[in-house]
Design an enzyme around this catalytic site. Sequence first.
Site, PDB file in Angstrom:
ATOM      1  N   ARG A 145      34.344  31.290  41.929  1.00  0.00           N
ATOM      2  CA  ARG A 145      35.073  29.437  42.131  1.00  0.00           C
ATOM      3  C   ARG A 145      35.939  30.000  43.354  1.00  0.00           C
ATOM      4  NH1 ARG A 145      31.992  28.874  38.784  1.00  0.00           N
ATOM      5  NH2 ARG A 145      32.778  30.319  37.546  1.00  0.00           N
ATOM      6  N   THR A 146      36.831  30.264  42.534  1.00  0.00           N
ATOM      7  CA  THR A 146      38.104  30.360  43.234  1.00  0.00           C
ATOM      8  C   THR A 146      38.021  30.949  44.623  1.00  0.00           C
ATOM      9  OG1 THR A 146      39.299  30.868  41.384  1.00  0.00           O
ATOM     10  CG2 THR A 146      40.796  31.454  42.265  1.00  0.00           C
TER      11      THR A 146
ATOM     12  N   LYS B 266      42.121  54.163  48.294  1.00  0.00           N
ATOM     13  CA  LYS B 266      42.409  55.741  48.864  1.00  0.00           C
ATOM     14  C   LYS B 266      43.483  55.740  47.968  1.00  0.00           C
ATOM     15  CE  LYS B 266      40.150  55.071  53.064  1.00  0.00           C
ATOM     16  NZ  LYS B 266      40.784  54.702  54.524  1.00  0.00           N
TER      17      LYS B 266
ATOM     18  N   ARG C  22      43.854  37.030  44.512  1.00  0.00           N
ATOM     19  CA  ARG C  22      43.972  37.194  43.068  1.00  0.00           C
ATOM     20  C   ARG C  22      43.891  38.880  42.660  1.00  0.00           C
ATOM     21  NH1 ARG C  22      38.625  35.269  39.344  1.00  0.00           N
ATOM     22  NH2 ARG C  22      40.495  33.323  40.057  1.00  0.00           N
TER      23      ARG C  22
ATOM     24  N   HIS D 170      47.417  30.762  36.935  1.00  0.00           N
ATOM     25  CA  HIS D 170      46.527  30.563  38.061  1.00  0.00           C
ATOM     26  C   HIS D 170      46.942  29.100  37.747  1.00  0.00           C
ATOM     27  CE1 HIS D 170      42.783  31.420  39.896  1.00  0.00           C
ATOM     28  NE2 HIS D 170      42.165  30.919  39.093  1.00  0.00           N
TER      29      HIS D 170
END
Length: 354
Positions: free
Chosen positions: A53-54, A82, A103, A131
């Site tokens: 969704r986000t 890496k 995120r 959030h």
Amino acid sequence: MDIRNLISIEDVSVQWWDELYALCCEIIADPAAFAESCRGKVMASLFFEPSTRTNFSFQTAMMRLGGSVFGFSDPSATSSAKGETLADTIRMVSSYADVIVMRNPREGAAMAASLYSEVPLINAGDGGHMHPTQTLADLTTISRKFGSIGNLNVGLCGDLKYGRTVHSLVLALSKFPNISFHLIAPRDLAMPEYMLAYMRAHGQKYIEITNLESAIPNLDVLYMTRIQRERFIDPLEYERLKGVYVLTRRKLERAKEHMLVMHPLPRVDEIATDVDADPRAVYFEQARFGMFIRMALLYTLLRQPRIPPAWVEPGGERVCKNPSCVTKFEPYLPPLTKKTDAGEQCAYCDMAVD
Ligand code: NCD
């Protein structure tokens, strides 16, 4: 509107929200009028942990403004695999993009990243911490349904310990008049102490309870959440707690007629599918509102100039004891703290520092 990054919903004022929401309503009323408004602008979408969704709603929001998008949703295919530091990734990406959406599984990662970015940075979820853009979607839903935000009994149910959406929502709702929180969770998934301290410091009314059914008749909003399996250190603990709350059509019989059933999604089993047809169930609409409010947010932050960040002196003695704090994983970060009404806290993840 005067904010540069959206790291925590705590940083935004009610006036900023009112202006953003007014813009969102204009976009909902006439999306075509905004279809070219961010033409030529580029959004970086950095998803260091899974999202549907986000991630999709930010991408489609940017496309609907006429802008373009690059990024990743699988960090194993990037230089962080890496061993690249978060600071270097952000320095590099911010030289390509006009806005960054990130995120990350580490608590406080968005605040850390913002120290190294030349362009506005939006927190799309930092571990179990915050959030804020889900909260914007939640506030939009409440405003569209009730006309305003205030005088509400709000039930937050499920994983209040690791659920970042409820943390941000509490901070946001605390700015509005006469909100009473009903914190419905098993004791092992109760709201973290730093959140309770915040609520006490702001004179917020709350009760902590374990029973969902007895709370339902009092509520104007019931915000269900998923038990956050990926954040459990002990998988057996998750097995013990999963399925602890299931909202069914039968349990809704005693709810107020206007009560909203909300959920940030994805759901697992905490809302039975027979609830979906109930007019009080607004979670799919909530996801659509999320896209529109993200359009308003991108439109607003993309008007900020590019500013090279100030030099950040690296390192220093670790002060935060939170094992999930970004400072545990990115050791060059300065150990910043902040003084709040609730005491001294880590400036990244908000955990109390003694
Ligand atoms: C939430 C999240 O990622 O924290 N989902 C979302 O952004 N809509 C809730 C969750 O994953 O349970």
